[in-house]
Motif scaffolding. Structure first.
Motif: not given
Length: 286
Positions: A113, A142, A145, A202-203, A205, A209
């Motif tokens: 990552r 990421n 994800r 979250q998208w 990453g 996060t």
């Protein structure tokens, strides 16, 4: 008064000046001080202490002040720089100009990552992660994800938050009703874990996060848009004010754990009331 622009409208010169100022704050140690501040005030509602930055009504005013303080440091280096905003309901591609080599760089490589492109790539030698629980010294992302896909919030998801006329409600935490929790993103249908602000973290990453999310400079563009959305909600609901107006009563489990309208927000000793508007400081170009 200065202007915050949509990042998609920035010129190549504006992008270069913004990233140069961010890199200088990193070099002189100021940037990591901001990362530590965010991490310190990232207090989950399962903890017993004061929640000022997240899972609480002061989510919006606290971050507004936090961004203004960061912007002061940027502008002390280059008065022509301000924080751009990223409208994640319309600029949704992981290969958009936001993630280009000349701006924030792209997603991380699949093996670890690690971000390999752009000015914040570890290989460039100017962006070493020093704050946080990860052992990685390189910036990680990421985007989307791919192995367990998540999408960016849709205009409908955002509207679902802005339509709520109540700012916040007891118990003033990640389970509360109201606009604040809908936009912060803990209030989501059972079929989803996140909405809006949280879903964006979250998208992206990687470092975005956790409590040390500002390790990734996209944090500032994300939160500038969140700040703009608070403006939009205020305009939509002009008679709906910040809640709670007064501190929870003795015996209430939330007493001493959330910030009322005229109580000070650490670390600045500034109240939410003082941050309800930003007129005279900056404006948004929409």
């Amino acid at each position: 008064m200065y202007t915050r622009q949509n990042q998609k409208n920035l010129t190549s010169t504006q992008k270069r000046r913004f990233t140069a100022a961010v890199l200088e704050l990193k070099r002189n140690g100021t940037y990591d001080r901001f990362v530590r501040t965010h991490d310190k005030y990232f207090v989950p509602d399962r903890d017993r202490g004061l929640r000022v930055g997240h899972m609480s009504p002061s989510f919006f005013p606290w971050h507004r002040r936090y961004l203004v303080e960061f912007e002061k440091e940027l502008r002390a280096l280059d008065p022509g720089v301000s924080i751009p905003y990223w409208d994640w309901t319309t600029d949704t591609s992981p290969v958009s100009s936001l993630w280009a080599e000349d701006f924030l760089g792209g997603t991380g490589r699949s093996s670890d990552r690690q971000v390999m492109t752009g000015p914040f790539a570890y290989a460039r030698g100017d962006w070493t992660i020093t704050v946080g629980i990860t052992e990685a010294r390189y910036l990680t992302r990421n985007l989307g994800r791919p192995q367990n896909p998540v999408t960016l919030p849709t205009p409908a998801e955002l509207q679902w938050a802005i339509d709520d006329p109540t700012y916040d409600a007891s118990p003033w935490d990640s389970t509360a009703g109201g606009f604040r929790n809908r936009l912060e993103g803990w209030a989501a249908p059972k079929s989803e874990r996140w909405r809006n602000h949280n879903k964006v973290h979250q998208w992206i990453g990687g470092h975005m996060t956790g409590g040390t999310a500002p390790n990734d400079p996209v944090f500032w563009l994300h939160h500038a848009f969140v700040d703009l959305l608070w403006d939009r909600w205020q305009q939509r609901h002009p008679t709906s004010g910040y809640r709670p107006a007064t501190a929870p009563l003795p015996g209430d489990a939330q007493r001493g754990r959330v910030i009322a309208l005229d109580e000070p927000m650490p670390p600045w000793n500034i109240s939410p009331r003082e941050m309800l508007g930003h007129q005279g400081v900056y404006r948004y170009e929409v």
